[in-house]
Design a protein around this motif. Structure first.
Motif, short mmCIF file in Angstrom:
data_model
loop_
_atom_site.label_atom_id
_atom_site.label_comp_id
_atom_site.label_asym_id
_atom_site.label_seq_id
_atom_site.Cartn_x
_atom_site.Cartn_y
_atom_site.Cartn_z
N ASN A 135 0.95 -1.13 0.05
CA ASN A 135 0.00 -0.12 -0.02
C ASN A 135 0.81 1.24 -0.06
OD1 ASN A 135 -2.44 -1.43 -0.02
ND2 ASN A 135 -2.54 -1.56 2.27
N GLU A 191 1.36 9.22 -5.75
CA GLU A 191 1.93 10.43 -5.39
C GLU A 191 3.01 11.22 -6.56
OE1 GLU A 191 4.59 13.04 -2.00
OE2 GLU A 191 4.18 10.75 -1.84
N ASN A 195 0.86 4.09 -2.81
CA ASN A 195 0.77 5.57 -2.50
C ASN A 195 1.82 6.52 -2.98
OD1 ASN A 195 -1.87 4.75 -1.17
ND2 ASN A 195 -0.89 4.61 0.87
#
Length: 324
Positions: free
Chosen positions: A219, A227, A223
């Motif tokens: 995860n 980003e 992420n």
């Protein structure tokens, strides 16, 4: 003396009877008045049948067992049942008994075993139904709650139960429990189901911790990728939009210039049609003016007679040279 003693003998039984009657009346009055607390409700039965429900305050009922009262928690009082654990001591520092495996151990949809601890919170919304519909109230609540949670956990994989499906299980459990309690007519409303600890059995906890760490790393990488995507893609889109705007501006400039040239040519052509000779001469003069005008470096053009057979470089002679 004999008359006074006779009177006393006559008065004594009556006094005793009156005293007994007074005591009975006082006891009846005392047993008829009762107070219902702010957080309670009182259900009154008359000759064993439901009569009415009373709220907080001072109330009166018929004595000698004609009316009987049953105190029930009010509809704003939160009742709680714990599963898989229980509170041994409550106060400033609560003490719990965990690992009640007969309630917490369940089989998941992917055939794994998991220990689930949870609580339910409910309110009594119908005191009459609560008192008279079901005999084993607490046990019925616990049985239905365990059945619902076992069903929901058994339909899902263990990682989903431990992670993404927790809130979904809680919401579905509230709906399913209320449906079953309504069918039984228990007079309660479950408003919250909260999953507490959800852990695999002790023998495989280390392996599941490794899986959880890997999931967290996955995860985190996702992420970070999102980003980076969110930072680079808008920049690239902005640069692309800028290049498109530059191209659009260049295209508009070329089109406008071409339209201007066409308009100028058309205007010249119209003048040429009106006066061809004059127009030819004007065009010739304008062309010569452009040829003989100085360029950006300031140099003048050099003219050579086209009738000469050959051009030989020579040096200009001044007057002194001619004299020699």
């Amino acid at each position: 003396m004999s008359e006074q003693s006779g009177v006393k003998k006559i008065l004594r039984p009556s006094v005793i009877i009156l005293a007994i009657i007074a005591v009975i009346l006082a006891g009846a009055v005392a047993s008829s008045l009762f107070v219902v607390d702010q957080a309670e409700q009182a259900v009154i039965t008359r000759f064993g049948r439901y009569y009415k429900t009373l709220g907080p305050g001072l109330h009166y009922k018929l004595p000698l067992g004609i009316d009987r009262k049953f105190i029930v928690p009010g509809n704003k009082v939160v009742q709680t049942e714990q599963f898989g654990f229980k509170t041994v001591k409550s106060g400033s520092s609560n003490q719990y008994e965990n690992n009640i495996v007969k309630e917490s151990t369940m089989l998941t949809g992917d055939l794994n075993i998991v220990d689930v601890e949870w609580i339910i919170q409910y309110r009594i919304v119908d005191p009459r139904a609560w008192l008279f519909t079901v005999h084993e109230k607490q046990q019925t609540i616990r049985d239905i709650s365990r059945s619902v949670i076992n069903t929901l956990v058994g339909d899902r994989a263990i990682l989903d139960v431990m992670g993404s499906e927790r809130s979904n299980i809680e919401n579905l459990a509230v709906t399913m429990m209320n449906e079953q309690f309504e069918q039984l007519g228990m007079g309660i409303n479950v408003f919250a189901v909260k999953l507490q600890n959800i852990v695999p059995p002790a023998g495989v906890q280390d392996a599941f911790e490794d899986v959880n760490k890997a999931t967290q790393d996955m995860n985190r990488f996702i992420n970070e990728g999102k980003e980076s995507y969110n930072s680079e893609i808008p920049k690239a889109k902005g640069e692309a939009d800028r290049q498109i705007q530059i191209a659009d501006g260049y295209a508009a400039e070329r089109v406008n210039r071409a339209k201007g040239d066409v308009a100028r040519f058309n205007s010249v052509y119209e003048e040429y049609r009106k006066a061809p000779a004059i127009t030819r001469e004007r065009l010739y003069l304008e062309t010569m003016e452009e040829i003989f005008s100085a360029d950006e470096s300031g140099k003048k053009p050099v003219l050579i007679d086209g009738k000469l057979d050959n051009v030989i470089p020579f040096k200009n002679l001044d007057s002194s040279t001619k004299a020699k």
